[in-house]
Motif scaffolding. Sequence first.
Motif, PDB file in Angstrom:
ATOM      1  N   ASP A  95       0.813  -1.225   0.000  1.00 59.13           N
ATOM      2  CA  ASP A  95       0.000   0.000   0.000  1.00 59.13           C
ATOM      3  C   ASP A  95       0.844   1.271   0.000  1.00 59.13           C
ATOM      4  OD1 ASP A  95       0.814  -0.013   2.607  1.00 59.13           O
ATOM      5  OD2 ASP A  95      -1.127  -0.645   3.401  1.00 59.13           O
ATOM      6  N   GLN A 117      -3.771  -2.062  -9.181  1.00 59.11           N
ATOM      7  CA  GLN A 117      -5.188  -2.344  -8.897  1.00 59.11           C
ATOM      8  C   GLN A 117      -6.074  -2.153 -10.142  1.00 59.11           C
ATOM      9  OE1 GLN A 117      -6.687  -0.532  -5.313  1.00 59.11           O
ATOM     10  NE2 GLN A 117      -4.711  -0.717  -4.320  1.00 59.11           N
ATOM     11  N   ALA A 136      -9.416   4.941 -11.346  1.00 57.45           N
ATOM     12  CA  ALA A 136     -10.049   5.698 -10.252  1.00 57.45           C
ATOM     13  C   ALA A 136      -8.993   6.131  -9.244  1.00 57.45           C
ATOM     14  CB  ALA A 136     -11.097   4.822  -9.578  1.00 57.45           C
ATOM     15  N   ASN A 137      -9.196   7.314  -8.667  1.00 58.68           N
ATOM     16  CA  ASN A 137      -8.189   7.852  -7.740  1.00 58.68           C
ATOM     17  C   ASN A 137      -7.840   6.878  -6.614  1.00 58.68           C
ATOM     18  OD1 ASN A 137      -8.383  10.100  -9.272  1.00 58.68           O
ATOM     19  ND2 ASN A 137      -9.315  11.408  -7.707  1.00 58.68           N
ATOM     20  N   ASP A 138      -8.860   6.202  -6.089  1.00 55.29           N
ATOM     21  CA  ASP A 138      -8.580   5.329  -4.932  1.00 55.29           C
ATOM     22  C   ASP A 138      -7.960   3.997  -5.348  1.00 55.29           C
ATOM     23  OD1 ASP A 138     -10.763   4.187  -6.103  1.00 55.29           O
ATOM     24  OD2 ASP A 138     -11.943   3.994  -4.269  1.00 55.29           O
ATOM     25  N   LYS A 139      -7.682   3.848  -6.618  1.00 57.47           N
ATOM     26  CA  LYS A 139      -7.012   2.616  -7.090  1.00 57.47           C
ATOM     27  C   LYS A 139      -5.532   2.867  -7.396  1.00 57.47           C
ATOM     28  CE  LYS A 139     -10.733  -0.067  -7.492  1.00 57.47           C
ATOM     29  NZ  LYS A 139     -10.942  -1.217  -6.609  1.00 57.47           N
ATOM     30  N   PRO A 142      -0.281   5.082  -3.385  1.00 55.27           N
ATOM     31  CA  PRO A 142       0.563   6.265  -3.176  1.00 55.27           C
ATOM     32  C   PRO A 142       2.048   5.914  -3.267  1.00 55.27           C
ATOM     33  CG  PRO A 142      -0.757   5.747  -1.207  1.00 55.27           C
ATOM     34  CD  PRO A 142      -1.072   4.708  -2.237  1.00 55.27           C
ATOM     35  N   CYS A 175      -3.078  11.313  -9.672  1.00 50.67           N
ATOM     36  CA  CYS A 175      -2.666  10.663  -8.422  1.00 50.67           C
ATOM     37  C   CYS A 175      -1.273  10.048  -8.507  1.00 50.67           C
ATOM     38  CB  CYS A 175      -3.674   9.595  -8.013  1.00 50.67           C
ATOM     39  SG  CYS A 175      -5.244  10.333  -7.569  1.00 50.67           S
ATOM     40  N   THR A 179       3.871  11.591  -3.284  1.00 49.79           N
ATOM     41  CA  THR A 179       3.403  12.327  -2.098  1.00 49.79           C
ATOM     42  C   THR A 179       4.558  13.147  -1.522  1.00 49.79           C
ATOM     43  OG1 THR A 179       3.860  10.425  -0.710  1.00 49.79           O
ATOM     44  CG2 THR A 179       1.603  10.654  -1.507  1.00 49.79           C
TER      45      THR A 179
END
Length: 395
Positions: A95, A117, A136-139, A142, A175, A179
């Motif tokens: 993750d 993902q 999708a952003n949540d896929k 980071p 995305c 970070t």
Amino acid sequence: MLNQKATIMLNFDYRNPTHVVFGKDRIAELDQLVPENARVLITYGGGSVQRFGTLDKVKAALGNRTVFEFGGIEANPKYDTLIKAVEVARKENIDFLLAVGGGSVMDGTKFIALATQFDGDTASLLHHGFTPVPVANDKVIPLGVIATLPATGSEMNAFAVVSYQGGKFPVNHPCAYPTFAMLDPELTFSLPKIQVANGVVDAFVHVLEQYATYPVDARVQDRMAEGIMRTLIEIGPITVEEPTNYDARANLMWSATSALNGMIGTGVPLDWSTHMIGHELTALFHIDHAQTLAVVLPSLWRVLKEQKHAKLVQYAARVWDITEGDEASRVDQAIDKTEAFFKQVGLPVRLRDHGVTQEQLGLVVDALEAHGMTALSESGKVDLATSRKILDMAW
Ligand code: NZQ
Ligand code: ZN
């Protein structure tokens, strides 16, 4: 691609979420930058980070987190290699991705972040060009980066370039911004001279592909661009010759990041033709990325100097202090100076110096056609015949 000339600054959105962590001895701060319970996959290249001790420091800073490693991401990262990392990331429920290396490792890691993902055919992610990939952003997993080569700006942008089936393909997604980007100039002291020269030229050409188009009265962007170029001209030859000169290397590093973090490209027309032609040269003849740019850019300008006249006159005056003589001769001098600068830092400026034969130039044009690169530049007027002219002149 713009076909119509605007004379005012273009509308733009600008958001860059990357937290820059610049300076010496900051690897221990990874402990605050990487989520505490993360399952981390550290990615790296052919071994420089092992040889120079960076990987050990990174692992120590990550403490008790669950850490996996994926090494062997090659220069001009290959899809087939990255897919192996995707398999590791899927199997181990990764993750957080931590890239430690140059542009190839950072780019490759962005692709891993986007592909892991993704439900569909991961190779299809390579075919969206400059449009964000449909993920999708949540896929998107980071990622953070520790940059060891100042050149591409990948550390603070959302782009990656991936090699696949004889071509190089840009991939991007909002995305995919790291970070955080750790930029420690000392981590670059171990670079071979030629890679430093590559970095100077890559950064310089990034600035120019966002500058040498036509004027839209974008004074801040122009002056920032000119400032970065003057800095690179000042420190380029020094940092190539003096690898442990911290000041020169620090300025190279921040120049390279600033050149392609999106800031100087806001509201202005862009021309990525030198890069698009260059990518074909890398894919066909394995010439380092920046070395393709050193060969193509001066020739491209010689062919397109009328289209780019106003900005080249400004470039001559503000970057090279060339203000005497008629405008056409000032432009010619500025092009010659640019080429001489590339040579001065150590890069060849002719295709024949890379062992490419004149007969092979047709292969480049075929590849441009196969990849849809048939209407390049800010005008969209660089068709295959014009690209051929540019290549002939670059030979
Ligand atoms: O693989 P390792 O062993 O780490 O060695 C690398 C590699 O051989 C070595 N190196 C990196 N840091 C080092 C080091 N050696 C000693 N000490 C260090 N501190 O340098 C070699 C080249 O590395 P690479 O990452 O391939 O170079 P670069 O940073 O120039 O990246 C080139 C790639 O970036 C893409 C290019 O197309 C190319 O694939 N680009 C990415 C962009 C972006 N994301 O926005 C824009 C650029 O225009 C460019 O297209
Ligand atoms: Zn580049």
